[in-house]
Design a protein around this motif. Structure first.
Motif, short mmCIF file in Angstrom:
data_model
loop_
_atom_site.label_atom_id
_atom_site.label_comp_id
_atom_site.label_asym_id
_atom_site.label_seq_id
_atom_site.Cartn_x
_atom_site.Cartn_y
_atom_site.Cartn_z
N SER A 426 96.25 -54.69 -20.21
CA SER A 426 96.81 -56.02 -20.41
C SER A 426 98.16 -55.92 -21.11
O SER A 426 98.32 -55.17 -22.09
CB SER A 426 95.85 -56.88 -21.25
OG SER A 426 96.42 -58.13 -21.53
N PRO A 427 99.15 -56.69 -20.65
CA PRO A 427 100.49 -56.61 -21.26
C PRO A 427 100.63 -57.41 -22.55
O PRO A 427 101.67 -57.31 -23.22
CB PRO A 427 101.39 -57.18 -20.16
CG PRO A 427 100.51 -58.16 -19.43
CD PRO A 427 99.12 -57.57 -19.46
N ASP A 428 99.65 -58.25 -22.89
CA ASP A 428 99.81 -59.13 -24.05
C ASP A 428 99.16 -58.57 -25.31
O ASP A 428 98.91 -59.31 -26.27
CB ASP A 428 99.21 -60.51 -23.75
CG ASP A 428 97.70 -60.45 -23.54
OD1 ASP A 428 97.18 -59.33 -23.33
OD2 ASP A 428 97.06 -61.51 -23.56
N ILE A 429 98.88 -57.27 -25.35
CA ILE A 429 98.29 -56.67 -26.55
C ILE A 429 99.42 -56.34 -27.53
O ILE A 429 100.31 -55.54 -27.20
CB ILE A 429 97.49 -55.40 -26.21
CG1 ILE A 429 96.41 -55.70 -25.19
CG2 ILE A 429 96.88 -54.80 -27.48
CD1 ILE A 429 95.64 -54.48 -24.74
N PRO A 430 99.41 -56.91 -28.73
CA PRO A 430 100.46 -56.60 -29.71
C PRO A 430 100.28 -55.19 -30.26
O PRO A 430 99.21 -54.58 -30.12
CB PRO A 430 100.26 -57.65 -30.79
CG PRO A 430 98.81 -58.01 -30.70
CD PRO A 430 98.45 -57.89 -29.25
N PRO A 431 101.32 -54.64 -30.87
CA PRO A 431 101.19 -53.30 -31.48
C PRO A 431 100.09 -53.29 -32.53
O PRO A 431 99.82 -54.29 -33.19
CB PRO A 431 102.57 -53.05 -32.08
CG PRO A 431 103.48 -53.96 -31.36
CD PRO A 431 102.68 -55.17 -31.00
#
Length: 541
Positions: A426-431
């Motif tokens: 998923s691209p919306d995982i924050p660091p």
């Protein structure tokens, strides 16, 4: 952490043990004094009432005796004398009327004891001054309601004051009808004295009135209250002295020794006192037992501390061993990954030396050589990062980048076994705040396990997505699953189902330890269709 907890406890503590003990003992003593004074007041009040009852009985007995004397002795004698001395129907009120005699005698009685109130009244008296009030009328109805009732005693409020009242019914007799029966039969002096205002017409054996004696209780009860109050004050003063003595004794025997133990414990928590040093035991009581238990606890804590240090060094060795084992399993793949770009570099280099070419062709060969060296550098760098035995180094990092690094190292191993790789990142995982190299080792272990579970090929699926306040990474295979009987043991150190030389049995143990170092969780679900390991890592710093 222990020091912070102790400081919070000390700040939030309202009272120490000595103060709480003192307040509790003081409350108990106060309650005891109040209870004892209340019991004393109730007892003395009962005594006063009982004494008043006895006095009213004595007075009424005297009055009854006096009335009986007038009725049975004095009145017949007076009638006899009057009949001899005069022909008229004479009557001497002062000597022949029971009511008059009793009232007059009690008037003289009241001169010396004015608090005693005597009344002899009727609802139909000859003398209107002797008419019954509301209370005495009620008493007449009380006795009329039960002819077996010979007396009544109780406390009544009269003119705002409490009185103990003794009441007795007055029954008419045949001798009474001489004066109180038919008006025509009454002596002439009575008819002349009371005339039409007098009430005659009494019947034999009926309740025609009541007589009562009332004793005021207010003075006696006030004295009782004063005695109870004085007793309460004296008890408080006495118990106050006892309280001070108890407090001093408690402070010397309990509070002070416990305070010393607490001071030493705080010193140990802050590092100012040695953990293994015993506190001298000078008493052979409960405080001495507590001190001995404290010494025993301190020794156990010291032993546990030493064991914990040794355990940490075991754990480090396990992680290093598994790291080296993983690198060994990757050796063939890494060699293949390096050999491919080296072959291209060698071919291009030979062409550049031995084959004539234009500038465009020469530039293309140089770019291929540079790209090959860049790929070799990336592979070596990833391998070096994985092999580092460094302490936990937390820094912001992307979970997708960590997974891609692991996949670049296992690409050859996955392709060699004909396994299909599925990425769902998923691209919306924050660091996340983590040690990237440690997590690379976790995911590398899980990927290698998944590949080894699919000897005949299959599908390896890696999913990474946000799950609330955590990042969830799931690594799934399509192998035959983990047998139910060994599932509870898969995280145990050195437990493995692989053959000799294929594994150390530390992979999942080390992975679980690293995940827990990151305040995360690792779990497994398995069936005949495959196995999924899920790693949850917190997103917050």
């Amino acid at each position: 952490m222990l020091c912070v907890t102790m400081r919070k406890t000390m700040r939030t503590r309202s009272f120490n043990l000595g103060i709480r003990f003192s307040l509790m003992i003081g409350a108990l003593l106060l309650a005891f004094c109040a209870f004892f004074s209340a019991i004393l007041y109730a007892y003395l009040k009962a005594q006063v009432i009982n004494e008043a009852k006895d006095k009213t009985v004595i007075i009424m007995t005297h009055v009854k005796a006096l009335g009986t004397y007038v009725k049975d002795s004095l009145r017949p004698r007076m009638f006899d004398l009057l009949s001899r001395t005069t022909t008229e129907d004479a009557f001497v009120l002062e000597a022949m009327s029971t009511t008059h005699v009793n009232l007059q005698v009690m008037k003289h009685f009241a001169r010396d004891l004015p608090e005693y109130v005597y009344k002899r009244v009727s609802d139909k008296p000859l003398n209107v001054q002797n008419r019954a009030d509301r209370f005495h009328v009620r008493m007449m109805r009380y006795f009329e309601g039960g002819r077996d009732r010979t007396s009544w005693q109780g406390i009544e409020t009269i003119d705002g004051k409490e009185y103990l009242v003794y009441v007795r019914p007055i029954l008419s007799e045949k001798s009474c009808l001489k004066c109180h029966g038919e008006p025509g039969d009454a002596p002439q002096p009575l008819r002349a004295k009371y005339g039409p205002t007098g009430t005659f017409g009494w019947k034999d054996n009926t309740i025609v009135g009541v007589e009562s004696v009332a004793i005021p209780l207010s003075v006696a009860l006030a004295n009782v209250k004063k005695v109870a109050l004085d007793t309460f004050v004296f008890g408080i003063a006495t118990l106050g002295i006892l309280f001070i003595a108890l407090f001093g004794t408690f402070r010397g025997l309990v509070s002070k020794p416990l305070h010393n133990l607490s001071r030493i414990f705080r010193g140990i928590a802050h590092g100012n006192e040695p953990l293994g040093k015993d506190i001298p035991i000078s008493r052979h009581d409960e405080i001495g037992d507590v001190t001995a238990s404290f010494n025993l606890l301190a020794r156990h804590l010291l032993d546990a501390q030493e064991k914990l240090k040794k355990t940490a060094e075991i754990e480090k060795q396990m992680i290093e061993t598994e790291r080296l084992a993983s690198l060994g399993q990757l050796a063939a793949g890494v060699a293949h990954e390096i050999n491919n770009p080296l072959g291209g570099i060698k071919l291009c280099f030979n062409n550049l030396i031995s084959t004539p070419m234009d500038e465009e062709k020469r530039r293309q060969h140089i770019e291929i050589v540079n790209a090959g060296f860049t790929r070799i550098q990336m592979i070596v760098k990833n391998l070096l990062d994985l092999s580092k035995n460094a302490p936990l180094s937390i820094a912001p990092c992307g979970i997708a980048g960590i997974i891609e690094t692991v996949l670049s190292l296992t690409e050859y191993l996955i392709g060699k076994k004909g396994i299909v790789l599925v990425r769902e990142l998923s691209p919306d995982i924050p660091p996340i705040a983590a040690d990237a190299s440690k997590l690379e080792q976790v995911f590398l272990n899980l990927v290698i396990n998944a590949v080894q579970a699919m000897e005949g090929g299959g599908t390896l699926t890696i999913r990474a997505q946000r799950a609330g306040a955590s990042c969830a990474v799931a690594i799934s295979d399509t192998g035959s699953g983990i047998p139910e009987e060994i599932l509870p043991r898969i995280f145990d150190p050195f437990f493995t189902t692989k053959g000799m030389g294929e594994g150390t049995g530390l992979g999942l143990t080390v992975s679980k330890a690293i995940v827990e170092q990151h305040k995360g969780e690792i779990s497994v679900t398995t069936s005949a269709e495959g196995t999924t390991f899920t790693v949850l890592l917190p997103l917050q710093p």
